[in-house]
Design an enzyme around this catalytic site. Sequence first.
Site, PDB file in Angstrom:
ATOM      1  N   LYS A 174      45.479  41.803  36.559  1.00  0.00           N
ATOM      2  CA  LYS A 174      45.748  40.797  37.594  1.00  0.00           C
ATOM      3  C   LYS A 174      45.566  39.371  37.075  1.00  0.00           C
ATOM      4  CE  LYS A 174      41.085  40.833  39.643  1.00  0.00           C
ATOM      5  NZ  LYS A 174      40.739  39.449  39.358  1.00  0.00           N
ATOM      6  N   ASP A 175      44.847  39.205  35.958  1.00  0.00           N
ATOM      7  CA  ASP A 175      44.635  37.880  35.375  1.00  0.00           C
ATOM      8  C   ASP A 175      45.665  37.531  34.305  1.00  0.00           C
ATOM      9  OD1 ASP A 175      42.324  37.533  36.924  1.00  0.00           O
ATOM     10  OD2 ASP A 175      41.067  38.488  35.400  1.00  0.00           O
ATOM     11  N   ARG A 218      44.894  33.584  47.468  1.00  0.00           N
ATOM     12  CA  ARG A 218      45.428  34.701  48.261  1.00  0.00           C
ATOM     13  C   ARG A 218      44.379  35.234  49.220  1.00  0.00           C
ATOM     14  NH1 ARG A 218      44.192  39.783  47.879  1.00  0.00           N
ATOM     15  NH2 ARG A 218      43.362  39.574  45.777  1.00  0.00           N
ATOM     16  N   ARG A 219      43.175  35.491  48.718  1.00  0.00           N
ATOM     17  CA  ARG A 219      42.126  36.017  49.596  1.00  0.00           C
ATOM     18  C   ARG A 219      41.738  35.017  50.676  1.00  0.00           C
ATOM     19  NH1 ARG A 219      38.730  38.398  44.489  1.00  0.00           N
ATOM     20  NH2 ARG A 219      39.715  40.457  44.390  1.00  0.00           N
ATOM     21  N   ARG A 221      33.074  30.596  42.178  1.00  0.00           N
ATOM     22  CA  ARG A 221      33.342  31.252  40.905  1.00  0.00           C
ATOM     23  C   ARG A 221      32.083  32.017  40.512  1.00  0.00           C
ATOM     24  NH1 ARG A 221      36.829  28.751  37.396  1.00  0.00           N
ATOM     25  NH2 ARG A 221      36.444  30.586  36.121  1.00  0.00           N
ATOM     26  N   ARG A 274      27.756  36.643  42.645  1.00  0.00           N
ATOM     27  CA  ARG A 274      28.374  36.541  43.965  1.00  0.00           C
ATOM     28  C   ARG A 274      27.623  37.408  44.975  1.00  0.00           C
ATOM     29  NH1 ARG A 274      34.877  35.752  43.178  1.00  0.00           N
ATOM     30  NH2 ARG A 274      34.789  34.724  41.153  1.00  0.00           N
ATOM     31  N   CYS A 288      49.486  33.209  38.678  1.00  0.00           N
ATOM     32  CA  CYS A 288      48.652  34.380  38.896  1.00  0.00           C
ATOM     33  C   CYS A 288      47.740  34.228  40.111  1.00  0.00           C
ATOM     34  CB  CYS A 288      47.798  34.652  37.655  1.00  0.00           C
ATOM     35  SG  CYS A 288      48.735  34.932  36.152  1.00  0.00           S
TER      36      CYS A 288
END
Length: 332
Positions: free
Chosen positions: A80-81, A128-129, A146, A152, A242
């Site tokens: 995905k990156d 997107r999220r 980040r 997180r 991306c």
Amino acid sequence: MSAPLRLGTRRSTLAMAQSQMVADAVAAASGRAVELVPIVSEGDVNRASLSQLGGRGVFANGLREALAADRCDFLVHSLKDLPTVQPEGLVIAATPPREDARDVVVTRDGTPLGSLAPGSRVGTGSPRRIAQALRHNPRLDIHDIRGNVDSRLARVRDGELDAVILAAAGISRLGGDLGGLQAEALGLAEWPTAPGQGSLAIETRSDIDPEVHAALAELDDEDTRVAITAERVVLNALDAGCSAPVGTHASLAGGDLRLRAVVYALDGSQRIGIDRTVRLAPGYGGETGSGNGADAADDGGPIARAARAGREAARRLLERGAADLVPRESTT
């Protein structure tokens, strides 16, 4: 005795964990030892927001430079990156079987995202999220964050945030321990994720020893490659980076490829979506579902059909106004 193969990887705990999984599999396939070569990427040292970094391959460029300079023999990326344009001289030798492609919302008490109280602090660095979260619950207070998975989760555990949104595959590859926190898995029909999410990409030089390439190729999973091809072609055809607010998911069932693609406004206020189902099984032509039969005579094989499905999905999204919602990137 042959020299060990060198696997280039980012230094994060997650990257090292998933790279070690690949290293063990390549060692078994090749009969050679594999050693990890930690490499610092721009995304590891640049703490800017992902929305500012855009689709410039900040998590891949440093690794690719090391590969091209022969400081390692192959790389492991979170797909995905990875930018959708493949650099000259490098090839994706394998995409191993995909893990869970879903996102999860992690909270202290298991409150679903849609039920979080007004003003609840939700952390994610993905445009997107952010768009999807605000569409599901416009009352949320989104914090652009980040950091690695552990940091997180700690921000939720310590009360700094009420929730974070993470990739299910990343949590799984780290052992799945949330330290007492609760996870809500988000269904892919209403919450499609980043193209290629849950998948890894094994990249090497096009001139690598054929025996090494063959060993890497043993890890390839055709169903995964077909699905991620459709997803990534959507992103490429939209000319989006991306980190653009684009969610896609493709799955295979009964010889059909089912593709869902959704483009969001950054604030979640709008979305444009499309679903396509394309027949992939040998001996069958044409499409079902939302297709118009344009690919009925296509005999280019599953990968070619998946790519066509992705291009057609992007074309229809653009016809419906997706270009007005998606930040464009010239270096996807």
